[in-house]
Every structure is written in structure tokens, then in C-alpha cells.
Design an enzyme around this catalytic site. Structure first.
Site, PDB file in Angstrom:
ATOM      1  N   ASP A 358       0.831  -1.202   0.000  1.00 42.10           N
ATOM      2  CA  ASP A 358       0.000   0.000   0.000  1.00 42.10           C
ATOM      3  C   ASP A 358       0.864   1.251   0.000  1.00 42.10           C
ATOM      4  O   ASP A 358       0.571   2.217  -0.684  1.00 42.10           O
ATOM      5  CB  ASP A 358      -0.956   0.004   1.197  1.00 42.10           C
ATOM      6  CG  ASP A 358      -0.242  -0.155   2.537  1.00 42.10           C
ATOM      7  OD1 ASP A 358       0.899  -0.643   2.552  1.00 42.10           O
ATOM      8  OD2 ASP A 358      -0.836   0.206   3.574  1.00 42.10           O
ATOM      9  N   ARG A 362       5.315   4.275   6.164  1.00 38.90           N
ATOM     10  CA  ARG A 362       4.884   4.162   7.553  1.00 38.90           C
ATOM     11  C   ARG A 362       4.967   2.708   8.018  1.00 38.90           C
ATOM     12  O   ARG A 362       5.327   1.810   7.227  1.00 38.90           O
ATOM     13  CB  ARG A 362       3.469   4.719   7.716  1.00 38.90           C
ATOM     14  CG  ARG A 362       2.401   3.918   7.017  1.00 38.90           C
ATOM     15  CD  ARG A 362       1.062   4.655   7.047  1.00 38.90           C
ATOM     16  NE  ARG A 362       0.031   3.909   6.355  1.00 38.90           N
ATOM     17  CZ  ARG A 362      -1.007   4.471   5.754  1.00 38.90           C
ATOM     18  NH1 ARG A 362      -1.133   5.793   5.721  1.00 38.90           N
ATOM     19  NH2 ARG A 362      -1.915   3.720   5.169  1.00 38.90           N
ATOM     20  N   GLU A 364       3.473   0.109   7.972  1.00 33.77           N
ATOM     21  CA  GLU A 364       2.434  -0.680   7.324  1.00 33.77           C
ATOM     22  C   GLU A 364       3.092  -1.496   6.208  1.00 33.77           C
ATOM     23  O   GLU A 364       3.504  -2.597   6.423  1.00 33.77           O
ATOM     24  CB  GLU A 364       1.304   0.219   6.828  1.00 33.77           C
ATOM     25  CG  GLU A 364       0.072  -0.598   6.490  1.00 33.77           C
ATOM     26  CD  GLU A 364      -1.232   0.179   6.572  1.00 33.77           C
ATOM     27  OE1 GLU A 364      -1.211   1.406   6.589  1.00 33.77           O
ATOM     28  OE2 GLU A 364      -2.301  -0.485   6.608  1.00 33.77           O
ATOM     29  N   GLU A 630      -2.312   8.948  -0.889  1.00 33.59           N
ATOM     30  CA  GLU A 630      -3.367   8.052  -0.398  1.00 33.59           C
ATOM     31  C   GLU A 630      -4.728   8.751  -0.387  1.00 33.59           C
ATOM     32  O   GLU A 630      -5.743   8.162  -0.725  1.00 33.59           O
ATOM     33  CB  GLU A 630      -3.006   7.603   1.022  1.00 33.59           C
ATOM     34  CG  GLU A 630      -4.045   6.715   1.676  1.00 33.59           C
ATOM     35  CD  GLU A 630      -3.611   6.244   3.059  1.00 33.59           C
ATOM     36  OE1 GLU A 630      -2.789   6.924   3.694  1.00 33.59           O
ATOM     37  OE2 GLU A 630      -4.089   5.182   3.491  1.00 33.59           O
TER      38      GLU A 630
HETATM   39  C1  BGC Z   1      -4.087   0.915   3.671  1.00 28.21           C
HETATM   40  C2  BGC Z   1      -4.928   0.881   2.441  1.00 28.21           C
HETATM   41  C3  BGC Z   1      -5.804  -0.330   2.574  1.00 28.21           C
HETATM   42  C4  BGC Z   1      -6.724   0.006   3.700  1.00 28.21           C
HETATM   43  C5  BGC Z   1      -7.888  -0.873   3.917  1.00 28.21           C
HETATM   44  C6  BGC Z   1      -4.997   1.162   4.815  1.00 28.21           C
HETATM   45  O1  BGC Z   1      -4.344   1.305   6.016  1.00 28.21           O
HETATM   46  O2  BGC Z   1      -3.055   1.820   3.576  1.00 28.21           O
HETATM   47  O3  BGC Z   1      -4.340   1.170   1.279  1.00 28.21           O
HETATM   48  O4  BGC Z   1      -6.404  -0.790   1.438  1.00 28.21           O
HETATM   49  O5  BGC Z   1      -6.013   0.218   4.889  1.00 28.21           O
HETATM   50  O6  BGC Z   1      -8.933  -0.069   3.972  1.00 28.21           O
END
Ligand code: BGC
Length: 751
Positions: A358, A362, A364, A630
Site C-alpha cells: 500500500d 509508515r 504498514e 493516499e
Molecule cells: C491501507 C490501504 C488499505 C486500507 C484498507 C490502509 O491502512 O493503507 O491502502 O487498502 O487500509 O482499507
């Protein structure tokens, strides 16, 4: 040299690879773990060492290796290969990749082989919960080297108890946190190793390309911020790291912190990194040396440096991403759209680091399924992503739950959590059908459908099992981050159920599964009927009444022909009422412009595309973005910076429309055996130049406006045919070759 050392890709054939008739991983080859007690806080990456002599002239020496963690190999002080973050991230419980390297002239008579293993995804702190040891507690390696001598004889070196272990200059390293390197420390005491009892049956040859170094950037500016920080601007938001040449005395410490943004006041901003410290620390030894991290990467454009006065020539930002081959080019007379195209490709590069992530900055960096599916077509126009996604789909299949539900992230780092984390989400789980089907459309290879067919069916079977009276209604993310009215979850669920079922029907047809074709055809009809009953008024209006509700109904072919026109008109009216701005989130956005241009509203599509006020694709461009954000308003109009990702490719899914509609390149048959060239000029654009390397070779579609004429240049590769739709003229059928056509320049309709 680079050539010889490069990582050799082995296509996975779904069975164990054999060397001289034997499995690579014979029972005598052991997983080995460090033989010393680890510092439980630092968890310094262990170094595994083996010394060996080679007494005869060598013809070839091949290393096979995998790790629990991410490894870097050095033979006699020189790096083995140019791959980073190997063995890559897969569903480690069931699939762990190994790589193969030709050692070439690295091998000497007396050899010192050292493999350092960083935390990586296997055992490092990773995922939103900031947990460590997600797949296991101990760092380890397994490897073998096959040495073939010129005289025809052979030797094998294997990982076993004859190896040694220690720690070295990398004191600490984790993906989110960064790396600490102390140049004064070298392994000074070697311990033995423990053997680990892990399965070798899950070891699979790596699919696709390795992560490698790519573009480099020099500082465009070095200055002191109002808060007093010394900051470098590299001019491009990217994923990778900084390589620096540092001069100092023993124990001088230089710290590099990474950020994507400056705040409104011009200060270094890390408020969007969540738990990621994104900090590299170098403890110098006397003299000058070049430093860079090994087992971490950062998403950044700005770097804050302390401990040394920055000499710009000594700092270089290095982009790291999977070594996918560029496939397409797009440029046109609208410089803002060219910047958008630039931002799309840079968000792709920033998020194609072994898996589709994604975001790269960060805490993630996960393989969100929704993001991966919405961006597939755009990714495929810009790079050859066939094996990149093939690898990821194998993990999707591996992590799919027994009941067919698909986790929202793949590989599913949360797989052991109880209750299970979010899974079975419309638009996310549908990656199981959307990615394989689109991969087939783009690359024309039925193998991907064969491989994923059971997974595709299992996903729609899961939905069916969790539906009631032909309605699916589940928890989900909806049209994630849509700036307008939200489209209700049950509506979205029903649309994606129908879409995925349709793709299963298509796949069944291609694979000759006639019984399935009928079975899922019936399911599709029931889902569509239910959809019509609950969500569509007789006048074609949808309930709810949002841009995304019309976009999905139109693009997923859920409406009878008689209602398509009124539905498209309502979509166009909603856009007009929104001052010609989009109001879509992750799920509606990829299809928005197609829903317009496929239904006579190409002019409206251009209007939406070329807006530069929020919410729009060009607003971030106008605000100086170098990657896709985003959120549509990651930076507010008053320059306030929001704590969100500045490198998220999902909204870049519009790139597909640039290629397919503005340039007009599309596959009329899977794999582009038959091509459709049908540009739809508009938006005041006066010229377009686009190319795409399909499996047969290069396709070109260039056009330019000359007065009221449209001059087209078209090229299609050997072995293909194409239908060319020339505005204002009759369609023309062509065979391989280069052609020019003259059409009529007609501003696109419906605007
Ligand atoms: C991510 C998104 C992902 C989403 C789910 C986020 O934290 O960065 O890209 O699809 O969560 O809703």
C-alpha cells in the site's frame, strides 16, 4: 561480472527442483541458527561463516540459498549477486523461496563465505500491531554450493554444523526502524551453530525478478529548516535508502532520518510514519568510507542529517524495487498529465518491493489486496508485472482461508490472530478473481487461470455461503476514502459478488469447464436479479445515488441495456452537480473514467481528469506531488500536511485510462493477439505519444491534432492484427507493421 553474478530466475513449475537427479535440499543439508545467546534487545543480525578450500580449477560454482530473515552473502569480501531483501516475502509457513547464484570468479583457492541475516519480514517487528517474530523466532539459513571442476569431478558445500556464527558491524536492523551500523565492530569471536528442525519441503525456487537498485538522485537542496534541522531534498519521493560517503574519527556518529514531507512551516515532518522510526545510524571508524543500509528501506524524499555537515556530492538517494521490465510509455501535450504519469510510475516503483504494498514509508507496507487489484491494469501498462503478480497470487492462494475467504492483506501476517483479522471484504478479497483474470487478458497465458482457478471459485463460493437470499452483506472498507457521499456496503458487496462471479464464468469458459460455466452462470444471474430488485429503480437510478454506485453498475455490466443510457446520464449529472469533480474512493476511481467514456461521456471524463482543485488527480500535481497520494487532499489547500501516505498507488489506477482511452491501446483478444487502437481525443490535448510492449512486441499509438484533422501513427508487432478506430472514418483492419491514418479531430462528446 555483474552478469555472472546476477540472481538467476527459476520458473516455478510447482514441484521440487532437481540437481543431477536429486532434490536440491537433500536431508544432509541443515537449517542453521546462531550458536550464541542473542542480545534480545538489539537482535544484531547474525553472520554465518564457512571457510573452505578449492584445490582444482573450477568450471562452475552454484549457490542455492534461503533464509529465515533476509540475507546478504559475501564471498571473500565481495557481495554475492545484486539482489536485496532475498529470499523475499511469501507465506512463509507454506512457501519459502530460495535463490540461485553463479559464484563465478568470486571463488578462490581459500574461501571465506559469510551470510548475514537481517530480521526482515520473518522475525522483525512488522505489521500494524508492531509484533516481532511473526513467522518464527530464530534467524537462520539453509544453503548448498555445487562446485563443478574442470576435470569433471564435483564437490558440494552445505549448511551444517561445520559452520560458525557471530555478529558483525550491523548492530540492529529492522524494516520500519532502520539500521545501526558500527564500523568498528567486526566478528571477533566465532561460535558454533545450532541446527534447526524446519521443513525443507516448503522451499520453492524464486519466481520473478529480485529487488535491485535502480535510479539514483543527488540532493537538489541542502538547508537548515526553521526548527534548525539540516535537511536534504532529493527532489523525488521514492522507496530505497541513502548511500553516503562519510569522513570522521572513530565513534563519530552520523544519523539519517527519512521523511516524505515538510510541514506547512517548512520543517521536517514525520507525523505520517506512525511507528516507523526510519532512522539509519552510522558509527564511524577513522577515515573515509561509503555507508548504506542492508536490511531496511524507507519511503522518503527528505533526509535529516545530524553528526556531519552535509557535502551534497557525498549523499545519494537510491531507489530500490523489484527489477520488473518497463513496458509502456505515455506522454502528451498536457504537461500536468505528464506529471501525473510520472507520479503513477514512481508510486509503482515505490510499492513494488517484492510484493505490491500500500505504501513504503509508515509502519504498514503490507500487501493490501484491494490496492493490488485496483492498480493491476495500470501497473501492467507501465511494467511487465506478470511474474511479480504470479508470485503474489501464489501467496494469496496459500493464505486463502479454508472456507475460501481471502484475507485483506497478502502475505497474511495476521494469520494467527483470533478472532481473525479483516478478511472476506468486497473489493479486497476480489483480488482473487480480478488479478488472475486481468493477468490473462494482458498476457494471454492460460497458465495463470489454471493456477488460480480453484482459488477464484473458492472466493465466490465463500460469498455464496455467506449470503442470504442472494444478497451479500458483509463488513468492509467500502469505497475507501471516497470524498463524497458513501456508497453503502451491501451495494458494493453485491456489485463485487457479481463481478467476481462473472470473471469465474469467463475463466471457466477459457478453461473449458462447462459444468462450472453453467453453475456460476446461474449464480451470476441470481446475484444480478437480486441486485436489480433491491438497488435499481425502473428509471435506471441507483440506490444509493453516488458516482461510485453508477460506476460499478455500469462497468460491472449489472444493468439491462435499456437502463445503461439513463444510468450514464445520471452519473454525468452527478459529476456536473459536483462541479465536474470526482467523488470516488478506492473502488470507484479505477472505473470512473471508463464508465463515462464507454457510455458517450468522454468529454466529461476529460473534464474530471483535468481538474486541478480538490478532489482530483491533478490537485496533488499542482501541490507539488512527485508520487500519488493516499488521500485526494493529503495536503490541504492551505498547505496543511495530513498524517497520511504520500506514496500510495491506488488512485494512480487512472493510468489505465490514459493508455486505453487517451492513447487508445487495448487488447481485443487476450494477450494482444488482436489489438484495438481506438484513441478518443479530447481535453484540449493536441498530441499523444504512447507505446506498450505486449507479449508479441511493441505497440505504438501516436496522434496529433492538425487543424480539424487527426494524424495517427500506429505500429503493431509481428504476429498480431488490429482494428483501428479512426475518428470520423470507418474502422480499418491491419496486420503487423507501421501505418499512418488521417481522421477527423472531433472534440469528445458529452462534455
Ligand atoms: C491501507 C490501504 C488499505 C486500507 C484498507 C490502509 O491502512 O493503507 O491502502 O487498502 O487500509 O482499507
Amino acid at each position: 561480472m555483474k552478469h555472472l553474478l546476477c540472481f538467476v530466475t527459476i520458473l516455478s513449475l510447482g514441484f521440487v527442483e532437481f540437481v543431477s537427479g536429486q532434490s536440491v535440499w537433500t536431508p544432509d543439508i541443515k537449517w542453521i541458527n546462531p550458536g550464541f545467546a542473542e542480545d534480545t534487545v538489539l537482535r544484531s543480525p547474525p553472520v554465518f561463516r564457512k571457510t573452505f578450500r578449492v584445490l582444482k580449477p573450477v568450471k562452475s560454482a552454484t549457490l542455492y540459498i534461503s533464509a529465515h530473515g533476509v540475507y546478504e552473502g559475501m564471498l571473500n569480501g565481495r557481495r554475492i549477486g545484486d539482489a536485496f531483501f532475498a529470499p523475499g516475502w511469501t507465506s512463509y509457513d507454506t512457501r519459502l523461496q530460495y535463490q540461485q547464484y553463479e559464484l563465478g570468479d568470486l571463488i578462490k583457492k581459500q574461501n571465506d563465505l559469510r551470510i548475514t541475516v537481517g530480521e526482515g519480514w520473518y522475525r522483525g517487528v512488522f505489521g500494524g500491531l508492531m509484533e516481532k517474530d511473526n513467522y518464527g523466532h530464530d534467524a537462520g539459513i539453509i544453503c548448498r554450493i555445487d562446485i563443478r571442476y574442470k576435470d569433471g569431478s564435483a564437490d558440494t558445500i552445505i549448511s551444517d554444523t561445520s559452520w560458525q556464527s557471530s555478529t558483525g558491524p550491523i548492530r540492529h536492523s529492522d524494516i520500519y526502524g532502520g539500521e545501526t551500523y558500527d564500523a568498528n565492530i567486526q566478528p571477533d569471536h566465532w561460535y558454533g551453530v545450532r541446527t534447526g528442525n524446519y521443513s525443507t519441503a516448503i522451499l520453492v525456487p524464486a519466481i520473478g525478478q529480485a529487488v535491485r537498485k535502480h535510479e539514483t538522485f543527488k540532493p537538489v537542496k541542502v538547508w537548515t529548516t526553521p526548527a534548525g534541522d539540516q535537511v536534504i531534498d532529493f527532489g523525488q519521493n521514492l522507496a530505497g535508502w541513502v548511500q553516503c560517503r562519510l569522513h570522521g574519527n572513530t565513534n563519530d556518529t552520523v544519523v539519517l532520518q527519512h521523511a516524505e514531507m515538510l510541514d506547512k512551516a517548512g520543517n521536517f515532518y514525520t507525523g505520517n510514519l506512525r511507528e516507523a522510526k526510519a532512522t539509519d545510524t552510522y558509527i564511524l571508524k577513522k577515515g573515509t568510507a561509503v555507508y548504506e543500509p542492508h536490511f531496511t528501506w524507507h519511503g522518503f524524499r527528505y533526509v535529516k542529517v545530524s553528526g556531519v555537515k552535509v557535502q551534497p556530492a557525498d549523499f545519494t538517494a537510491v531507489a530500490l524495487y523489484t527489477d520488473i521490465t518497463p513496458a509502456g510509455t505515455f506522454s502528451c501535450s498536457d504537461t500536468m498529465l505528464n506529471k501525473l504519469q510520472h507520479n503513477i510510475t514512481w508510486s509503482l516503483k515505490g510499492n513494488f518491493l517484492d510484493i505490491p504494498t500500500d505504501c513504503p514509508q509508515r509502519s504498514e507496507r503490507l500487501g493490501w489486496t484491494g490496492d493490488a487489484q485496483v492498480f493491476f491494469r495500470t501497473a501492467a501498462f507501465n511494467f511487465d508485472v506478470s511474474s511479480f503478480y504470479e508470485k503474489w497470487l501464489q501467496d494469496l492462494k496459500a493464505d486463502q482461508r479454508d472456507n475460501g475467504s481471502v484475507p485483506a492483506i497478502i502475505p497474511n501476517i495476521y494469520r494467527n490472530l483470533q478472532p481473525p483479522r479483516r478478511h472476506g471484504v468486497a473489493g479486497w478479497g476480489d483480488a482473487a478473481t480480478i488479478v488472475p483474470w486481468n493477468s490473462y487478458l494482458v498476457y494471454g497465458d492460460t497458465a495463470i487461470l489454471h493456477k488460480q482457478y480453484e482459488s477464484m471459485k473458492a472466493w465466490v463460493d465463500y460469498i455464496q455461503a455467506n449470503s442470504k437470499n442472494d444478497y451479500w452483506s458483509a463488513n468492509g472498507y467500502g469505497d475507501w476514502l471516497a470524498p463524497g457521499d458513501s456508497t453503502s456496503l451491501p451495494y458494493i458487496d453485491q456489485c463485487f459478488w457479481a463481478y467476481s462471479t462473472q470473471l469465474v464464468v469467463h475463466a471457466a469458459q477459457v478453461l473449458g469447464q462447462t459444468a462450472d460455466q453453467a453453475k456460476y452462470g446461474d449464480m451470476l444471474q441470481r446475484v444480478k436479479d437480486a441486485f436489480m430488485k433491491a438497488y435499481i429503480h425502473p428509471d435506471g437510478s441507483t440506490m444509493p445515488n453516488t458516482q461510485t454506485s453508477y460506476v460499478l453498475a455500469l462497468e460491472f455490466d449489472l444493468l439491462p441495456d435499456s437502463l445503461r443510457k439513463p444510468a450514464a446520464a445520471r452519473l454525468a449529472a452527478l459529476i456536473k452537480a459536483n462541479n465536474n469533480h470526482l467523488a470516488t474512493g478506492f473502488l470507484g476511481t479505477p472505473f470512473l473514467l471508463h464508465a463515462l467514456s464507454n457510455n458517450g461521456y468522454t468529454g466529461v471524463a476529460y473534464d474530471v481528469l483535468q481538474q486541478d482543485t480538490y478532489p482530483s488527480w491533478l490537485y496533488p500535481v499542482r501541490m507539488g506531488a512527485t508520487t500519488i497520494w493516499e488521500k485526494w487532499n493529503a495536503i490541504l489547500p492551505d498547505s496543511t500536511v495530513q498524517a497520511t501516505s504520500y506514496n500510495h498507488y491506488s488512485y494512480g489506477a487512472v493510468g489505465d485510462w490514459l493508455y486505453r482511452t487517451v492513447a487508445g491501446i487495448d487488447a481485443a483478444q487476450p494477450g494482444y493477439r488482436h489489438i484495438r487502437i481506438a484513441p478518443q481525443p479530447g481535453g484540449g490535448i493536441t498530441w499523444v505519444r504512447a507505446s506498450y510492449n505486449c507479449p508479441y512486441g511493441k505497440i505504438v499509438s501516436n496522434w496529433k491534432k492538425e487543424g480539424d484533422k487527426l494524424q495517427m501513427e500506429v505500429e503493431i508487432p509481428t504476429g498480431t492484427t488490429a482494428t483501428v478506430i479512426i475518428p470520423g472514418k470507418a474502422p480499418v483492419e491491419i496486420k503487423e507493421g507501421r501505418y499512418t491514418f488521417e481522421g477527423v479531430y472531433q472534440p469528445s462528446g458529452g462534455g
